[in-house]
Scaffold this motif. Structure first.
Motif, PDB file in Angstrom:
ATOM      1  N   ARG A  42      -4.011   0.014 -89.672  1.00 22.91           N
ATOM      2  CA  ARG A  42      -3.977  -0.161 -88.345  1.00 22.91           C
ATOM      3  C   ARG A  42      -5.671  -0.047 -87.943  1.00 22.91           C
ATOM      4  O   ARG A  42      -6.177  -0.519 -87.223  1.00 22.91           O
ATOM      5  CB  ARG A  42      -3.612   1.119 -87.593  1.00 22.91           C
ATOM      6  N   ILE A  46      -7.862  -2.565 -85.716  1.00 23.91           N
ATOM      7  CA  ILE A  46      -8.853  -2.334 -84.465  1.00 23.91           C
ATOM      8  C   ILE A  46     -10.091  -2.701 -84.718  1.00 23.91           C
ATOM      9  O   ILE A  46     -10.793  -3.224 -83.705  1.00 23.91           O
ATOM     10  CB  ILE A  46      -8.824  -0.690 -84.249  1.00 23.91           C
ATOM     11  N   HIS A  75     -10.054   0.100 -77.419  1.00 29.02           N
ATOM     12  CA  HIS A  75      -9.853   0.076 -78.936  1.00 29.02           C
ATOM     13  C   HIS A  75     -10.887   1.194 -79.646  1.00 29.02           C
ATOM     14  O   HIS A  75     -10.322   1.679 -80.602  1.00 29.02           O
ATOM     15  CB  HIS A  75     -10.706  -1.223 -79.443  1.00 29.02           C
ATOM     16  N   ARG A  77     -11.031   4.439 -78.256  1.00 29.99           N
ATOM     17  CA  ARG A  77     -10.120   5.374 -78.210  1.00 29.99           C
ATOM     18  C   ARG A  77      -9.020   5.178 -79.363  1.00 29.99           C
ATOM     19  O   ARG A  77      -8.649   6.410 -79.998  1.00 29.99           O
ATOM     20  CB  ARG A  77      -9.474   5.467 -76.610  1.00 29.99           C
ATOM     21  N   ARG A  78      -8.479   4.113 -79.549  1.00 32.50           N
ATOM     22  CA  ARG A  78      -7.433   3.937 -80.659  1.00 32.50           C
ATOM     23  C   ARG A  78      -8.173   4.147 -82.010  1.00 32.50           C
ATOM     24  O   ARG A  78      -7.467   4.807 -82.934  1.00 32.50           O
ATOM     25  CB  ARG A  78      -6.993   2.525 -80.569  1.00 32.50           C
ATOM     26  N   MET A  81      -8.251   7.984 -82.670  1.00 32.08           N
ATOM     27  CA  MET A  81      -7.053   8.576 -82.882  1.00 32.08           C
ATOM     28  C   MET A  81      -6.498   8.175 -84.157  1.00 32.08           C
ATOM     29  O   MET A  81      -6.556   9.113 -84.957  1.00 32.08           O
ATOM     30  CB  MET A  81      -5.898   8.005 -81.686  1.00 32.08           C
ATOM     31  N   ALA A  82      -6.739   6.895 -84.416  1.00 32.14           N
ATOM     32  CA  ALA A  82      -6.447   6.712 -86.026  1.00 32.14           C
ATOM     33  C   ALA A  82      -7.142   7.217 -86.892  1.00 32.14           C
ATOM     34  O   ALA A  82      -6.731   7.713 -88.098  1.00 32.14           O
ATOM     35  CB  ALA A  82      -6.485   5.221 -86.183  1.00 32.14           C
ATOM     36  N   LEU A 134      -0.811  11.902 -83.760  1.00 32.22           N
ATOM     37  CA  LEU A 134      -1.926  10.884 -83.376  1.00 32.22           C
ATOM     38  C   LEU A 134      -1.603   9.606 -83.821  1.00 32.22           C
ATOM     39  O   LEU A 134      -2.262   8.748 -83.002  1.00 32.22           O
ATOM     40  CB  LEU A 134      -3.175  11.477 -84.400  1.00 32.22           C
ATOM     41  N   LEU A 135      -0.988   9.188 -84.615  1.00 29.41           N
ATOM     42  CA  LEU A 135      -0.697   7.742 -84.991  1.00 29.41           C
ATOM     43  C   LEU A 135       0.304   7.384 -83.878  1.00 29.41           C
ATOM     44  O   LEU A 135       0.186   6.242 -83.423  1.00 29.41           O
ATOM     45  CB  LEU A 135      -0.009   7.818 -86.437  1.00 29.41           C
ATOM     46  N   ARG A 137       0.267   8.334 -80.861  1.00 25.29           N
ATOM     47  CA  ARG A 137      -0.672   7.899 -79.606  1.00 25.29           C
ATOM     48  C   ARG A 137      -1.472   6.746 -79.742  1.00 25.29           C
ATOM     49  O   ARG A 137      -1.507   5.971 -78.714  1.00 25.29           O
ATOM     50  CB  ARG A 137      -1.386   9.102 -79.400  1.00 25.29           C
ATOM     51  N   GLU A 138      -1.949   6.585 -81.063  1.00 19.44           N
ATOM     52  CA  GLU A 138      -2.464   5.022 -81.174  1.00 19.44           C
ATOM     53  C   GLU A 138      -1.804   4.048 -81.034  1.00 19.44           C
ATOM     54  O   GLU A 138      -2.359   3.085 -80.340  1.00 19.44           O
ATOM     55  CB  GLU A 138      -3.164   5.189 -82.597  1.00 19.44           C
TER      56      GLU A 138
END
Length: 149
Positions: A42, A46, A75, A77-78, A81-82, A134-135, A137-138
């Motif tokens: 992931r 991203i 992205h 933010r992603r 999170m990741a 967290l995953l 949420r991502e």
């Protein structure tokens, strides 16, 4: 409170029993490794998407650039999170591996380290749960990016 190290002969079945007990955490390590692989994939996607958006920004009009910047922020933010999910999953992996080591030390040194094993395992599960949240949420942010842009 002092820790007293007692060196005594091992019961005949202590080491095989410890090996049996260590098998379950080892399966958990395999599962966490799979989760780390998913998160890594992931993260790579991203980064690929962010690079593409950066290239598109150079040739974009002002209105397009504003839209692309919004997607880039999403992205970022992603990625945060990741990355945090990866850190938590890695922490969980290390804590579970430490549980296995402590099990063997406990057996070989004939010390009752059950409270430490329990604490490490609870911390590992907490870290793993945090990684999964967290995953999640991502993934939700990724879905938002598809609907929004």
């Amino acid at each position: 409170m002092a820790l007293i190290l007692v060196v005594a002969p091992h019961p005949a079945g202590a080491l095989p029993e410890t090996i049996r007990l260590a098998v379950t955490p080892v399966f958990l390590l395999a599962g966490i490794s799979g989760l780390l692989g998913v998160i890594t994939t992931r993260l790579a996607r991203i980064v690929d998407r962010a690079r593409l958006l950066k290239e598109r920004t150079r040739a974009a009009t002002v209105a397009q650039e504003r839209e692309l910047q919004g997607e880039l922020m999403l992205h970022r933010r992603r990625m945060i999170m990741a990355s945090r999910a990866f850190a938590c999953a890695t922490t969980s992996f290390l804590l579970v591996a430490t549980v296995v080591v402590v099990l063997f030390v406990s057996t070989l040194a004939t010390i009752d380290l059950t409270p430490l094993v329990a604490l490490l395992f609870v911390l590992a599960m907490g870290s793993l749960m945090t990684a999964v949240v967290l995953l999640l949420r991502e993934v939700q942010l990724g879905s938002l990016a598809l609907r929004r842009f």
